[in-house]
Design an enzyme around this catalytic site. Structure first.
Site, short mmCIF file in Angstrom:
data_model
loop_
_atom_site.label_atom_id
_atom_site.label_comp_id
_atom_site.label_asym_id
_atom_site.label_seq_id
_atom_site.Cartn_x
_atom_site.Cartn_y
_atom_site.Cartn_z
N HIS A 1 0.73 -1.10 0.02
CA HIS A 1 -0.03 0.11 0.14
C HIS A 1 0.81 1.28 -0.15
O HIS A 1 0.31 2.56 -0.24
CB HIS A 1 -0.99 0.16 1.19
CG HIS A 1 -2.35 0.66 0.83
ND1 HIS A 1 -2.52 1.72 0.13
CD2 HIS A 1 -3.67 0.29 1.38
CE1 HIS A 1 -3.69 1.81 -0.07
NE2 HIS A 1 -4.33 0.85 0.54
N ARG A 2 2.01 1.20 0.12
CA ARG A 2 3.03 2.43 0.18
C ARG A 2 3.06 2.95 -1.36
O ARG A 2 3.62 3.78 -1.09
CB ARG A 2 4.19 1.91 0.95
CG ARG A 2 4.35 1.73 2.39
CD ARG A 2 5.67 1.12 2.86
NE ARG A 2 6.09 -0.27 2.11
CZ ARG A 2 7.25 -0.56 2.43
NH1 ARG A 2 8.14 0.00 3.23
NH2 ARG A 2 7.71 -1.61 1.68
#
Length: 380
Positions: free
Chosen positions: A353-354
């Site tokens: 998700h980064r």
């Protein structure tokens, strides 16, 4: 990875013990004429100034008593006074798989060392076979403890030393799982057109394409349209890879390796198939080189051949995503308002998700789905 010397000679020095680690340029071992003094060579390497190998082969070198004694003791046998058995790693592995006691095997190698062919050609005598069976039976009986009103049973445990490969896999997967915030996106594909296209392609002479090859090709083309899924997270920057190097997870005896197809987007389906079969085959027999498992930008793991319908994978760092591919399932589906028999396949994209937001991952899967459900678009 096992490594056998291409040169013959007496083992004069062991630099790395079995199961240990070794930095680059570390001495693994030294071979040479029996009795050669190699202390200067070892000392020079440890000081960072290696001498030429030929210095260890001087004719006037004084024999080391300890080395000479071992050489004399092992000239006609594979064991010494301490009971240690001298055998190649490959011979030990084969003996373990076949249940052969190496102390009963006569070595034909240098100084009586047991080699692969000695184990493969070994035929245990009837007497030793009987003894083994009797001992095994007695051992099994002695460890069973029977108590009143408690079912008889045997508590059996086995300790298996972790290989270097298993240690590395455990370390890297733990780092990935606990540092990258994983989330998962799942989509179902209509595989009817893919199955028909594969049958047509494979009807051509000398052509063999698998569904996994089609998944790899579709992924590579989708990554070119969605480079953020083909990215890498660093503390200060995000790296978008505009080249596509797809890693293909391959199960081997000691764990898992990931050979990498460099510039996958530039390969045809048949080229992908040929390269995957070659690298996977060499990986299973430990013939693949470390450089061939470096530089991936995206990874694919396929368990469909085991009948697994869907699953999730841990991201192969430093990739930002990994695609998990399930089996093709025949089931009732709705097409044009009618219930018909169809073939479907579920794939799950694990994302970091980064670097990959939910919408970005979903758009990638939509593009991937379009390629897989219309394979002709991948041939353009």
């Amino acid at each position: 990875m096992e490594f056998e010397s291409f040169n013959a000679g007496t083992l004069l020095y062991i630099g790395v013990e079995e199961g240990g680690t070794a930095p680059v340029d570390t001495i693994l071992a030294i071979l040479g004429p029996a009795g050669t003094d190699v202390s200067d060579v070892v000392a020079s390497y440890k000081s960072g100034k290696p001498t030429k190998a030929e210095n260890t082969e001087k004719e006037d070198a004084k024999p080391a008593p300890k080395t000479e004694a071992i050489s004399q003791e092992t000239t006609n046998t594979a064991t010494n006074d301490s009971g240690r058995i001298f055998a190649s790693p490959l011979a030990k592995k084969i003996a373990e798989e076949k249940g052969i006691n190496l102390s009963q095997v006569k070595g034909s190698g240098e100084n009586g060392r047991i080699v692969k062919s000695d184990v493969e050609n070994f035929t245990p005598s009837a007497a030793s076979s009987t003894t083994t069976q009797t001992t095994s039976s007695e051992s099994s009986t002695s460890v069973v403890t029977v108590k009143p009103f408690v079912p008889a049973g045997e508590v059996y445990q086995e300790e298996i030393k972790n290989s270097q490969m298993r240690k590395v896999i455990a370390k890297r997967l733990a780092e990935s799982k606990f540092t990258a915030p994983h989330y998962y996106l799942t989509i179902e594909l209509d595989m009817d057109n893919a199955m028909a296209s594969r049958e047509m392609i494979n009807s051509l002479p000398d052509t063999k394409v698998s569904f996994n090859d089609m998944v790899i090709k579709a992924s590579a083309m989708a990554l070119k349209k969605h480079p953020q899924v083909n990215s890498q997270w660093k503390e200060d920057v995000m790296i978008l890879n505009h080249h596509v190097n797809i890693g293909v997870a391959v199960a081997v005896e000691d764990g898992l390796v990931v050979p990498v197809l460099k510039f996958t987007d530039q390969m045809s389906l048949t080229q992908i198939g040929a390269n995957v079969r070659d690298m996977a085959g060499r990986a299973r027999v430990k013939k693949i080189q470390p450089v061939e498992m470096e530089g991936s930008t995206f990874t694919i793991s396929n368990l469909g051949m085991f009948g697994i319908q869907s699953f999730t994978s841990i991201i192969n760092q430093p990739n930002s995503a990994i695609l998990s591919v399930g089996a093709i399932i025949e089931k009732p589906v709705v097409k044009n308002g009618q219930i018909v028999v169809g073939n479907t396949m579920i794939v799950t994209l694990a994302c970091d998700h980064r670097t990959v937001d939910g919408a970005t991952g979903a758009q990638f899967l939509q593009t991937f789905k379009a390629f897989m459900e219309n394979p002709v678009t991948m041939l353009a």
